[in-house]
Design an enzyme around this catalytic site. Structure first.
Site, PDB file in Angstrom:
ATOM      1  N   PRO A 124       0.846  -1.199   0.000  1.00 43.08           N
ATOM      2  CA  PRO A 124       0.000   0.000   0.000  1.00 43.08           C
ATOM      3  C   PRO A 124       0.882   1.250   0.000  1.00 43.08           C
ATOM      4  CG  PRO A 124      -0.592  -1.496   1.796  1.00 43.08           C
ATOM      5  CD  PRO A 124       0.712  -1.964   1.249  1.00 43.08           C
ATOM      6  N   LYS A 125       0.440   2.272  -0.696  1.00 41.02           N
ATOM      7  CA  LYS A 125       1.141   3.555  -0.651  1.00 41.02           C
ATOM      8  C   LYS A 125       0.568   4.333   0.539  1.00 41.02           C
ATOM      9  CE  LYS A 125       2.642   7.400  -3.497  1.00 41.02           C
ATOM     10  NZ  LYS A 125       2.285   8.465  -2.537  1.00 41.02           N
ATOM     11  N   VAL A 126       1.194   4.155   1.670  1.00 39.02           N
ATOM     12  CA  VAL A 126       0.703   4.730   2.925  1.00 39.02           C
ATOM     13  C   VAL A 126       0.811   6.250   2.872  1.00 39.02           C
ATOM     14  CG1 VAL A 126       0.985   4.748   5.419  1.00 39.02           C
ATOM     15  CG2 VAL A 126       1.400   2.643   4.137  1.00 39.02           C
ATOM     16  N   GLY A 279      -2.952   4.696  -2.920  1.00 37.26           N
ATOM     17  CA  GLY A 279      -2.602   3.857  -4.058  1.00 37.26           C
ATOM     18  C   GLY A 279      -1.729   2.704  -3.618  1.00 37.26           C
TER      19      GLY A 279
END
Length: 559
Positions: A124-126, A279
């Site tokens: 996950p794009k944290v 994203g």
């Protein structure tokens, strides 16, 4: 963080057509608009970086920042590539630079990037703020904000107050440099439902404020890079988890192709997570040696962001329409933007009163999102133009009993009545809509809403062509066979379908014979609806139409 925002600006300018075209402004107005927006962004930056307070949503800030850059380029000013770069009060160099991550537009771009690459992983794009952790001899000796990717500020004392960040490490991690994202811990956060929640700004605010150490307990960290760490990803993940960085192992998945990336992206979009995401990041397990890392040079990883749930768009025009009931609706015409898979070019503002409350004029910028069933809606006015000329709404007194006749001032409501009567649930006239009615009315100047019944086949074919005109003449004749209740619906009778069915009236004479008491006994007929019905029945134009339909030998209207 500076590099990341530069990439955002480039992507926004590239993808949003509203900002691709330069406005037609005089030099004086261009200077005024640019200066005013630049001052506002500077104020936001000051609040954000000096006081840790975000007074505007991240998405709005990014898009207006991109708008400013576009305007500067349009009018020959020196565009600030990244006016949002934080002031670097310290000069702490990162042991290993932050490379940033290139954003890809869609699945096809991901497929292209994956060609000739192997050992692929997705995370996950944290959404938070980036940081470097430096461990020496097993102790956390420094935490550095991302800054411009090469140098940042000393955040060590703040990070040491975050309980989930290990103060000590051992083994290979005892002398390591880690890069990750400090994020706000969430309970059962579903990105699809809750969106970004301004998480990035909230975290930055906590890290920038003095005091408020208790708030830092709500933060955690996701490690996404271990420069010069173990060569294989599984070992890297295991050692990080053993050291207390468990989020990385839990949310790093091995994938074979773009289909698996897409499935992971969709799952993290719609399921509960402990953090906000925007994203996914797709990366190779094998990374180059840390001495080769430079800002903007991380070609072993890419990001595929989620589509924004809201977009900023410029109002290009304000239009008014009068419905069949006489209500004036206001619509804002927008420079087109993409929301989800929908191209949005107009949004309903509501009534004239609501439009006045919003105070929207051409040149203003609105934040637009999709409501239920994908209908565009206005979330807020995020920027108002310096020169605001608002159009004048249609003049005249319009209501449910106006514009049965085609007078000049009645043009819009009259056309709306024609469009209504041809609908499937009314007279069910196939092959004609609003545009067709406008075309016929322009040629034959209908006296009233049923004048089209008197048109001949030759007249329709002359106006619309032999094929289309012939088909419509057939449809017009077919409408004569519709039940009485359909015709009074075409005339705008203020009754629900249930009331019409319960009345069992099949003629104009039966309808006229009812008194107030008789109407009140029918379903859904309260005092207000009964009063409306009697006003409609006794209206002079309505009765003139009923006589005209009788002359046309329409069922239910003949004596």
């Amino acid at each position: 963080m500076g590099l990341w925002k530069s990439m955002v600006l480039i992507l926004l300018i590239w993808h949003l057509p509203v900002w691709a075209a330069c406005p037609v402004w005089s030099p004086a107005r261009a200077n005024e608009e640019i200066s005013r927006l630049q001052q506002q962004i500077t104020q936001w930056d000051t609040s954000y970086w000096q006081q840790g307070i975000s007074v505007v949503d991240d998405g709005v800030y990014d898009q207006l920042n991109a708008q400013l850059t576009q305007w500067q380029r349009c009018f020959g000013e020196d565009a600030q590539v990244d006016p949002s770069t934080p002031p670097i009060n310290g000069t702490i160099s990162h042991p290993v630079p932050h490379t940033g991550v290139r954003k890809l537009a869609d699945k096809q771009a991901v497929q292209q990037w994956l060609r000739n690459r192997s050992d692929i992983w997705v995370q996950p794009k944290v959404d938070g703020v980036a940081v470097t952790l430096v461990y020496r001899n097993g102790n956390l000796i420094r935490a550095i904000s991302r800054g411009n990717g090469l140098k940042g500020e000393d955040w060590t004392q703040k990070v040491l107050l975050i309980p989930s960040v290990p103060h000590t490490t051992k083994g290979l991690l005892a002398n390591s440099t880690l890069q990750g994202e400090i994020f706000l811990l969430q309970e059962q956060h579903i990105q699809q439902q809750s969106g970004g929640m301004n998480a990035r700004s909230k975290v930055a605010g906590m890290m920038m404020r003095q005091g408020d150490s208790e708030l830092l307990r709500s933060l955690a960290i996701f490690i996404w890079a271990w420069p010069d760490g173990p060569a294989v990803m599984p070992e890297r993940l295991r050692l990080l988890a053993d050291a207390g960085f468990g989020f990385t192992q839990r949310y790093t998945l091995s994938v074979k192709d773009a289909d698996e990336v897409e499935r992971a992206r969709a799952r993290w979009w719609s399921t509960e997570l402990p953090f906000v995401t925007d994203g996914v990041v797709v990366r190779m397990g094998k990374e180059p040696q840390a001495r080769n890392w430079l800002p903007g040079q991380g070609d072993w990883l890419v990001a595929w962001k989620y589509s924004p749930v809201s977009r900023v768009s410029e109002v290009t025009d304000i239009q008014f329409s009068v419905g069949k009931s006489g209500k004036i609706a206001v619509v804002a015409i927008l420079a087109p933007v993409m929301l989800d898979d929908k191209r949005v070019q107009r949004v309903n503002v509501g009534s004239v009163r609501r439009w006045d409350e919003w105070d929207i004029a051409p040149g203003d910028h609105l934040l637009i999102s999709l409501a239920g069933q994908g209908i565009p809606r206005i979330d807020e006015v995020v920027w108002r133009s310096t020169q605001r000329t608002k159009p004048t709404p249609p003049k005249g007194h319009f209501n449910s009993l106006s514009c049965f006749y085609g007078t000049p001032e009645c043009q819009e409501q009259f056309i709306a009545r024609l469009a209504w009567l041809s609908a499937k649930e009314v007279l069910d006239i196939e092959g004609i809509g609003e545009a067709g009615w406008r075309e016929l009315h322009q040629v034959y100047r209908f006296e009233h809403i049923f004048s089209w019944l008197a048109l001949t086949q030759e007249q329709l074919q002359s106006a619309l062509g032999i094929s289309r005109g012939g088909k419509l003449w057939y449809q017009f004749n077919l409408s004569r066979q519709r039940p009485f209740t359909r015709w009074i619906s075409a005339m705008g009778v203020p009754l629900t379908q249930a009331t019409l069915n319960a009345s069992r009236d099949s003629s104009w004479q039966q309808l006229q014979a009812r008194d107030e008491s008789s109407w009140r006994q029918l379903p859904s007929m309260g005092e207000r609806r009964t009063r409306q019905m009697i006003q409609w029945r006794d209206n002079r134009e309505v009765n003139a139409l009923s006589n005209w339909l009788a002359a046309q030998r329409i069922t239910g209207f003949m004596p």
